[in-house]
Design an enzyme around this catalytic site. Structure first.
Site, mmCIF file in Angstrom:
data_model
loop_
_atom_site.group_PDB
_atom_site.id
_atom_site.type_symbol
_atom_site.label_atom_id
_atom_site.label_comp_id
_atom_site.label_asym_id
_atom_site.label_seq_id
_atom_site.Cartn_x
_atom_site.Cartn_y
_atom_site.Cartn_z
ATOM 1 N N GLY A 14 -2.824 0.817 9.391
ATOM 2 C CA GLY A 14 -4.240 1.150 9.497
ATOM 3 C C GLY A 14 -5.083 -0.087 9.736
ATOM 4 N N ARG A 75 1.698 3.331 15.411
ATOM 5 C CA ARG A 75 2.926 3.671 14.696
ATOM 6 C C ARG A 75 4.101 3.493 15.659
ATOM 7 N NH1 ARG A 75 1.002 3.512 9.604
ATOM 8 N NH2 ARG A 75 -0.862 4.815 9.402
ATOM 9 N N ASP A 106 2.150 -2.550 3.474
ATOM 10 C CA ASP A 106 3.547 -2.648 3.054
ATOM 11 C C ASP A 106 4.515 -2.205 4.152
ATOM 12 O OD1 ASP A 106 2.888 0.023 2.912
ATOM 13 O OD2 ASP A 106 3.663 0.337 0.896
ATOM 14 N N THR A 129 -5.506 -4.239 4.425
ATOM 15 C CA THR A 129 -5.665 -2.811 4.144
ATOM 16 C C THR A 129 -6.874 -2.630 3.252
ATOM 17 O OG1 THR A 129 -4.752 -0.913 2.951
ATOM 18 C CG2 THR A 129 -3.945 -3.063 2.305
ATOM 19 N N ASP A 131 -7.254 -0.443 1.085
ATOM 20 C CA ASP A 131 -6.871 0.139 -0.213
ATOM 21 C C ASP A 131 -6.693 -0.895 -1.318
ATOM 22 O OD1 ASP A 131 -6.940 2.687 0.804
ATOM 23 O OD2 ASP A 131 -4.786 2.800 1.175
ATOM 24 N N ASP A 133 -4.099 -2.520 -2.378
ATOM 25 C CA ASP A 133 -3.000 -2.104 -3.255
ATOM 26 C C ASP A 133 -1.702 -2.855 -3.008
ATOM 27 O OD1 ASP A 133 -2.529 -1.046 -0.763
ATOM 28 O OD2 ASP A 133 -2.021 0.956 -1.460
ATOM 29 N N ARG A 175 -5.210 7.098 -0.950
ATOM 30 C CA ARG A 175 -4.163 8.107 -1.136
ATOM 31 C C ARG A 175 -3.308 7.804 -2.361
ATOM 32 N NH1 ARG A 175 -0.313 8.140 3.726
ATOM 33 N NH2 ARG A 175 0.313 6.203 2.695
#
Length: 327
Positions: A14, A75, A106, A129, A131, A133, A175
């Site tokens: 992303g 992708r 990741d 990212t 996120d 995370d 998510r």
């Protein structure tokens, strides 16, 4: 390890604000150190499609303020196969690319770690990212900008919520991670925050909302991470409304606008520091590392360690703080 002459830089997964600033730093740091640079278009897919472009200092002019990624992202299921990675390696070798800098999450890190072990090509990963995370960095590229985007939206929603005595459920990205939800919930004065890491029963949420009514709050905002266990903002709103009809209930899903936009000052500086550090790490003979920020210092961890530590934990004091400030 052979002397590096040309670095390939790519973005994958992303997109996140700050990726372009990071590309800029990688390119200019490499050129400063007398290296050549190839931009790989569409990440792993570009390696397989032989889609490389030469980059110089002028190639990255006027991009530090841009969201998205000028190198594109895609992708690529073919790269997951041995045959696909062999094709990618042959293309990289033919293009004279000696080392790789991958900017992403990741999935990006998993790809370059496997690839490096198979073909002994030096690689460094940069966490990109929204996120936030990834193990190995307190902040990932794009997180700060995404939070600022969400806060701007919450502030505007609060205006109309207070004008009409409304209850707003605002769904943010995340998510598997509640980082955006937790940080924007605190900064936006949310009355409740629902995250994947912490199960929240609907009855507990309703009790919290009843407390807000008892406290004569003129508006209530609940922040929900998209991966929260109760099924997303619309489902939660319907279940709450069936039992609690004091407020006029509305739902706002912020969606992909959180991924776009001009990166914040913090993200631009972080991107520049990480891009600079990634090139210097390769030049020092290091490989299979992720560069990140700990405190205010740049450090690095093995890619394998970053990948294997998926249980990213939110700070307990932040969760406690969110409850206290919501009373």
């Amino acid at each position: 390890m052979q002397k590096i002459k040309r670095i390939g830089v790519f973005t994958s997964g992303g997109d996140a604000p700050g990726m372009n600033a990071c590309i800029r730093a990688v390119v200019r740091t490499a050129i400063y150190n007398k290296l050549e640079v190839s931009g790989i278009i569409q990440g792993y897919q570009g390696m397989i499609d032989n889609h490389f472009v030469d980059m110089d200092s002028r190639s990255v002019c006027n991009i530090i303020q841009l969201g998205g990624t000028i190198l594109k992202t895609a992708r690529c299921s073919e790269f997951r196969t041995v045959e696909g990675r062999k094709k990618a390696y042959d293309n990289l070798k033919a293009a004279g690319i000696d080392a790789l800098v991958g900017i992403g999450g990741d999935g990006t890190f998993t790809g370059i770690e496997i690839f490096s072990r198979e073909y002994d090509i030096p690689v460094v990963g940069i966490p990109g990212t929204i996120d936030n995370d990834l193990y190995g960095s307190d902040f990932t590229l794009g997180f700060d900008t995404a939070c600022n985007t969400v806060i701007e939206a919450i502030d505007k929603i609060r205006d109309t919520a207070a004008s009409h005595d409304r209850l707003f459920f605002v769904e943010v990205m995340g998510r598997d991670s509640g980082c955006i939800a937790l940080n924007t919930g605190i900064a936006g004065g949310a009355e409740a925050i629902l995250m994947p890491e912490k199960a929240t029963a609907i009855d507990d949420l309703i009790e919290s909302l009843e407390g807000a009514v008892a406290g004569k709050k003129s508006s209530t905002i609940v922040i929900i991470a998209e991966g929260e266990q109760n099924g997303g903002a619309y489902n939660i709103a319907q279940r709450v409304k069936a039992k609690f009809n004091y407020y006029d209930t509305k739902v706002t899903i912020l969606g992909h606008l959180q991924r776009g936009g001009s990166p914040s000052s913090f993200d631009r500086v972080l991107a520049s520091r990480l891009g600079f550090s990634a090139v210097n790490l390769l030049l020092s003979g290091e490989s299979r590392k992720v560069v990140g920020l700990k405190g205010n210092e740049i450090h690095h961890v093995p890619i394998e360690e970053s990948i294997n530590n998926k249980a990213f934990k939110l700070a307990p004091d932040m969760i406690e703080l969110s409850h206290i400030l919501a009373i």
